[in-house]
Design a protein around this motif. Sequence first.
Motif, mmCIF file in Angstrom:
data_model
loop_
_atom_site.group_PDB
_atom_site.id
_atom_site.type_symbol
_atom_site.label_atom_id
_atom_site.label_comp_id
_atom_site.label_asym_id
_atom_site.label_seq_id
_atom_site.Cartn_x
_atom_site.Cartn_y
_atom_site.Cartn_z
ATOM 1 N N VAL A 1 -60.499 75.252 68.711
ATOM 2 C CA VAL A 1 -59.606 74.333 68.018
ATOM 3 C C VAL A 1 -60.102 72.910 68.241
ATOM 4 O O VAL A 1 -59.972 72.380 69.343
ATOM 5 C CB VAL A 1 -58.155 74.479 68.521
ATOM 6 N N ARG B 1 -55.920 69.798 66.961
ATOM 7 C CA ARG B 1 -54.897 69.764 68.011
ATOM 8 C C ARG B 1 -53.983 68.557 67.842
ATOM 9 O O ARG B 1 -52.844 68.566 68.289
ATOM 10 C CB ARG B 1 -55.558 69.730 69.395
ATOM 11 N N GLY C 1 -49.383 73.463 72.739
ATOM 12 C CA GLY C 1 -50.783 73.056 72.789
ATOM 13 C C GLY C 1 -51.138 71.938 71.829
ATOM 14 O O GLY C 1 -52.266 71.447 71.852
ATOM 15 N N ILE C 2 -50.181 71.517 70.983
ATOM 16 C CA ILE C 2 -50.465 70.453 70.023
ATOM 17 C C ILE C 2 -49.937 69.118 70.542
ATOM 18 O O ILE C 2 -49.144 69.060 71.477
ATOM 19 C CB ILE C 2 -49.877 70.764 68.637
ATOM 20 N N THR C 3 -50.372 68.049 69.923
ATOM 21 C CA THR C 3 -50.047 66.715 70.394
ATOM 22 C C THR C 3 -48.602 66.322 70.112
ATOM 23 O O THR C 3 -47.959 66.849 69.197
ATOM 24 C CB THR C 3 -50.988 65.682 69.729
ATOM 25 N N THR D 1 -48.726 66.469 75.291
ATOM 26 C CA THR D 1 -48.887 67.800 74.704
ATOM 27 C C THR D 1 -47.552 68.532 74.748
ATOM 28 O O THR D 1 -46.826 68.435 75.735
ATOM 29 C CB THR D 1 -49.937 68.609 75.489
ATOM 30 N N ALA E 1 -53.846 68.930 74.455
ATOM 31 C CA ALA E 1 -54.139 68.319 73.162
ATOM 32 C C ALA E 1 -55.399 67.463 73.226
ATOM 33 O O ALA E 1 -56.081 67.289 72.219
ATOM 34 C CB ALA E 1 -52.953 67.473 72.709
ATOM 35 N N GLY F 1 -58.500 70.344 75.225
ATOM 36 C CA GLY F 1 -58.642 71.705 74.731
ATOM 37 C C GLY F 1 -58.463 72.711 75.856
ATOM 38 O O GLY F 1 -57.654 72.517 76.766
#
Length: 289
Positions: free
Chosen positions: A57, A62, A72-74, A83, A171, A174
């Motif tokens: 990713v 991300r 796991g995303i911002t 995150t 984020a 990784g």
Amino acid sequence: VVNSKPTGKTAIAFIVGEKSDTAANQIPSKVKVGNVELLTDVVVGSSGVRRIPCDIVPIEKRKAHYPILRPGITCRGNGGDGTIGALALSNQGSDLVAVTCRHVVLSQGSRFSQGGAPAGSVVLVSKLGMTDSAIVNIEGRGCDPHIIGIGTAILGTSQPTEDMLLIKMGAETGVTYGRAKPQPMSCAIDGAMVNGFLIAHEPHGTVPISKNGDSGAAWMVADKDGNSTSEMVGLHAGELTVDGEQCAFACFATEVFAEMDIRPLGQATGAEPGAIAAAPTYAPNYKAW
């Protein structure tokens, strides 16, 4: 092994990240062990933990805007970028919430966004914790409990044990690996003393173990092959330098979920460990924030 085919001959294997003419010239074709002369073989691979078969990713993905939220995303609060580590349900009213760090959002009722939402289009932080944790009510977004890239859903929380192999999706950095050093310790974050534990750099892991923007990521237990399990043990809160080595600092996941009075969304919805299912939508009235 010659031309990818086993020859049946005994040889000493030299494991390398990739083959090159330079490396080949540095490794002798034969090695004498006592009175026995053995052939050598150069094998591409890893002598440590096998890397998990996760999606690659890129950072721009991300940090993208997600109509359907995933761990796991911002995210962004008044304290800066962080995150979303987990998606959960309130034990009191079954409200959908996103879990991140207190120092990312700074104060209760402050503005919070995901993926660079327009100014003024935000949700409000609903609760702050002494464990450097915070939860944010989810409005107008779908939710998929599977961690982006890793693919597992958080089904429970547990205590880390000494040298336990852990994995997180931040984020900023990784996928990274670490080894738990579970002795409780306190660390000052934004003027408040926070209880947590250290995570040492996994020798064959990604460098660095932490960057600004990773705060709030979930540290998951990994199996012997480096695959993420469904157990969360830590909420990433930052990093410390110990004996010249950068270590991650995390709050105990059991304390975070108890203090926030929440349970994992994956546990509540029966998400299968390791399965990447079609993303379920629990908040169909989409809202940008």
